[in-house]
Design a protein around this motif. Structure first.
Motif, mmCIF file in Angstrom:
data_model
loop_
_atom_site.group_PDB
_atom_site.id
_atom_site.type_symbol
_atom_site.label_atom_id
_atom_site.label_comp_id
_atom_site.label_asym_id
_atom_site.label_seq_id
_atom_site.Cartn_x
_atom_site.Cartn_y
_atom_site.Cartn_z
ATOM 1 N N SER A 79 0.852 -1.181 0.000
ATOM 2 C CA SER A 79 0.000 0.000 0.000
ATOM 3 C C SER A 79 0.890 1.234 0.000
ATOM 4 O O SER A 79 2.079 1.153 0.324
ATOM 5 N N PRO A 80 0.347 2.403 -0.347
ATOM 6 C CA PRO A 80 1.146 3.625 -0.230
ATOM 7 C C PRO A 80 1.495 3.890 1.231
ATOM 8 O O PRO A 80 0.724 3.556 2.135
ATOM 9 N N ALA A 81 2.657 4.469 1.481
ATOM 10 C CA ALA A 81 3.045 4.831 2.843
ATOM 11 C C ALA A 81 2.141 5.953 3.339
ATOM 12 O O ALA A 81 1.792 6.866 2.583
ATOM 13 N N GLU A 82 1.763 5.880 4.602
ATOM 14 C CA GLU A 82 0.846 6.867 5.188
ATOM 15 C C GLU A 82 1.450 7.419 6.470
ATOM 16 O O GLU A 82 1.944 6.663 7.313
ATOM 17 N N GLN A 83 1.413 8.727 6.629
ATOM 18 C CA GLN A 83 1.863 9.334 7.874
ATOM 19 C C GLN A 83 0.700 9.341 8.860
ATOM 20 O O GLN A 83 -0.313 10.007 8.652
ATOM 21 N N ILE A 84 0.832 8.566 9.927
ATOM 22 C CA ILE A 84 -0.234 8.456 10.911
ATOM 23 C C ILE A 84 -0.263 9.688 11.803
ATOM 24 O O ILE A 84 -1.319 10.207 12.149
ATOM 25 N N CYS A 85 0.911 10.147 12.200
ATOM 26 C CA CYS A 85 1.066 11.354 13.007
ATOM 27 C C CYS A 85 2.509 11.802 12.851
ATOM 28 O O CYS A 85 3.319 11.067 12.276
ATOM 29 N N LEU A 126 -7.714 0.414 10.543
ATOM 30 C CA LEU A 126 -7.212 -0.050 9.247
ATOM 31 C C LEU A 126 -6.969 -1.557 9.193
ATOM 32 O O LEU A 126 -6.641 -2.085 8.134
ATOM 33 N N THR A 134 5.125 6.752 10.429
ATOM 34 C CA THR A 134 4.539 6.389 9.136
ATOM 35 C C THR A 134 4.268 4.894 9.102
ATOM 36 O O THR A 134 4.896 4.113 9.820
ATOM 37 N N ARG A 177 -5.761 4.501 15.111
ATOM 38 C CA ARG A 177 -5.686 4.575 13.648
ATOM 39 C C ARG A 177 -5.401 3.200 13.041
ATOM 40 O O ARG A 177 -6.035 2.798 12.060
ATOM 41 N N GLN A 182 3.081 1.460 6.403
ATOM 42 C CA GLN A 182 2.877 0.892 5.071
ATOM 43 C C GLN A 182 2.630 -0.603 5.224
ATOM 44 O O GLN A 182 3.336 -1.276 5.969
ATOM 45 N N SER A 183 1.615 -1.116 4.547
ATOM 46 C CA SER A 183 1.294 -2.541 4.660
ATOM 47 C C SER A 183 1.754 -3.300 3.422
ATOM 48 O O SER A 183 1.816 -2.752 2.318
#
Length: 484
Positions: A231-237, A337, A241, A333, A243-244
């Protein structure tokens, strides 16, 4: 209120022994020393583990090195303030790792460092600390006689472990399986520092050698495989970050050995979950932090979470850097997900299950939906089974059906589920022997031929039906067909 301030200094002889039992393993202790080398901007780290009667381990790097005063401070217990803001590449925190990691494995720690042509060397000897009951180190004015001294380059540091009683027993009385210890350490370091070994973007590539064997990175996400999904990398806070990844199914690997390699030491089921990195160094892995259960359907799912060095207190990362607690904000978060994260892994297995039970390929087993239950039954319409049934008289045909029903009703579901969940790669079905396989292929082909199917259609069906699909060349041979 009157009061007195009384000073209670810890007893060195008692505290030093207690510090040895913080909970390091041999591998985590070794990794903590490597952390210091990386923080010193080393590009090459060599580990010499000499299997002899007096087992010694030297960790030598080509980093910036320390002068006498800095090395003396580094040998002090608690040499850094964990509350200070850290440099982005600083893998240390407490100023304890060098000492506690070393003490957990050995009773004699020597550190030699060279910087600007100046060499400094100090030794902690725990037997001496206990005997004299004071916090004192030995400074070496002539370190040339220290083991492995000649391995030190123009700049850098060497950490030497001697009297490894936790491995060899007191006075070296225990038996040590050196090859196993060294092999497990190689695998551990290859995984924990895989992003540094690979020279990931933003990192200086490092080399780690163990007894002159250069380690290769073990990428737990198998990102170079064409069947891996991400998956695209995501900044949680800020500072975190995620990524799955979904690893390839076993069928996409060229060999069982390659498949097991990416299952890591615990296998796919135990190794699924979150992989937590601090400054791109692996802290812990194979956990859902209590947010989800480990199931066979999600065993291909791995989630990379990166935290920066200033997240230590929030994540409660311990001095050994092998445990952490997920903060509530991140936890909420990730929990939201979880279902999405595991979906690709579940789809991988469900697609295969659908294909293997599709009526178009005449599976040996049918899946019948009965309300909320899915019932597995032997497919009486399978060409080989139907051919046998049609060749029998009514009494024998009924006896065959009774036999098949007995097999269905006594199918070892719980045992299979347990074995599959714990070690899918070790679950296998008995293979048809050559003669039986040839007969099954011929019977399958002739039954569909008698039913009016043309040769091309039958071969197309067999190409996707087991056991013919996985033994296709043998199938063609049994039918007397040469593939063009």
């Amino acid at each position: 209120m009157d009061s007195n301030v009384i000073r209670l200094d810890p007893e060195p002889s008692i505290l030093i022994e207690s510090l040895r039992d913080i909970g390091y393993s041999f591998n985590s202790a070794l990794a903590d020393i490597v952390d210091n080398s990386i923080s010193a901007n080393a590009s090459s780290i060599r580990i010499l583990a000499i299997p002899s009667s007096e087992f010694k381990i030297g960790i030598i790097d080509d980093g910036e090195g320390l002068d006498r005063d800095d090395l003396k401070q580094a040998m002090r217990l608690g040499s850094n303030d964990p509350r200070q803001k850290r440099a982005l590449n600083d893998l240390g925190r407490f100023g304890l790792g060098l000492k506690t990691a070393s003490f957990s494995q050995c009773r004699r720690l020597t550190v030699i460092s060279r910087r600007d042509d100046n060499v400094a060397a100090f030794t902690w000897d725990l037997d001496r600390v206990v005997a004299q009951n004071n916090w004192s180190v030995i400074e070496h004015t002539n370190p040339e006689d220290i083991p492995f001294f000649g391995e030190l380059g123009e700049s850098g540091t060497m950490v030497l472990w001697e009297k490894l009683d936790r491995l060899t027993g007191e006075r070296g009385s225990g038996k040590v399986n050196h090859p196993r210890i060294i092999s497990e350490a190689q695998d551990y370091l290859s995984l924990v520092f895989h992003r540094y070994l690979a020279g990931e973007r933003g990192l200086n590539r490092i080399s780690i050698q163990v007894n002159n064997l250069c380690l290769s990175p073990i990428d737990p996400f198998n990102t170079k495989h064409h069947a891996s999904q991400s998956s695209p990398a995501e900044q949680i806070c800020p500072g975190v970050t995620m990524q799955s990844f979904t690893l390839p199914h076993r069928s996409h690997y060229d060999s069982q050995q390659e498949y097991e390699y990416y299952g890591l030491n615990g296998g796919y089921l135990k190794s699924q979950g979150i992989y937590l990195y601090r400054a791109k160094r692996l802290i812990l892995y194979g956990t859902w932090f209590g947010l989800a259960k480990k199931t066979a359907l999600t065993q291909l799912t791995r989630v990379k979470i990166d935290v920066d060095v200033n997240q230590d207190e929030v994540w409660k990362i311990d001095v050994k850097k092998v445990s952490a607690q997920m903060p509530e904000g991140v936890r909420a978060r990730v929990k939201s997900l979880i279902t999405t994260i595991g979906t690709p892994s579940k789809k991988t297995y469900r697609r295969r299950a659908t294909r293997l039970t599709s009526p178009d390929v005449f599976p040996a087993w049918d899946v019948v939906q009965d309300g909320e239950k899915r019932i597995y039954r032997i497919n009486r319409k399978h060409p080989v089974i139907a051919n046998l049934t049609n060749s029998l008289d009514p009494i024998d045909s009924k006896a065959l059906d009774t036999t098949l029903s007995l097999i269905e009703s006594s199918f070892p579901t719980e045992s299979l589920f347990y074995d599959f969940a714990n070690s899918e790669e070790n679950v296998a079905l008995p293979a048809l022997q050559d003669e039986a396989f040839d007969d099954a292929a011929k019977t399958f082909f002739s039954s569909l031929k008698q039913a009016g199917r043309d040769d091309e259609t039958i071969l197309s069906i067999m190409h996707y039906a087991e056991p013919f699909q996985s033994r296709w060349q043998e199938t063609l041979g049994a039918l007397g067909i040469k593939e063009q």
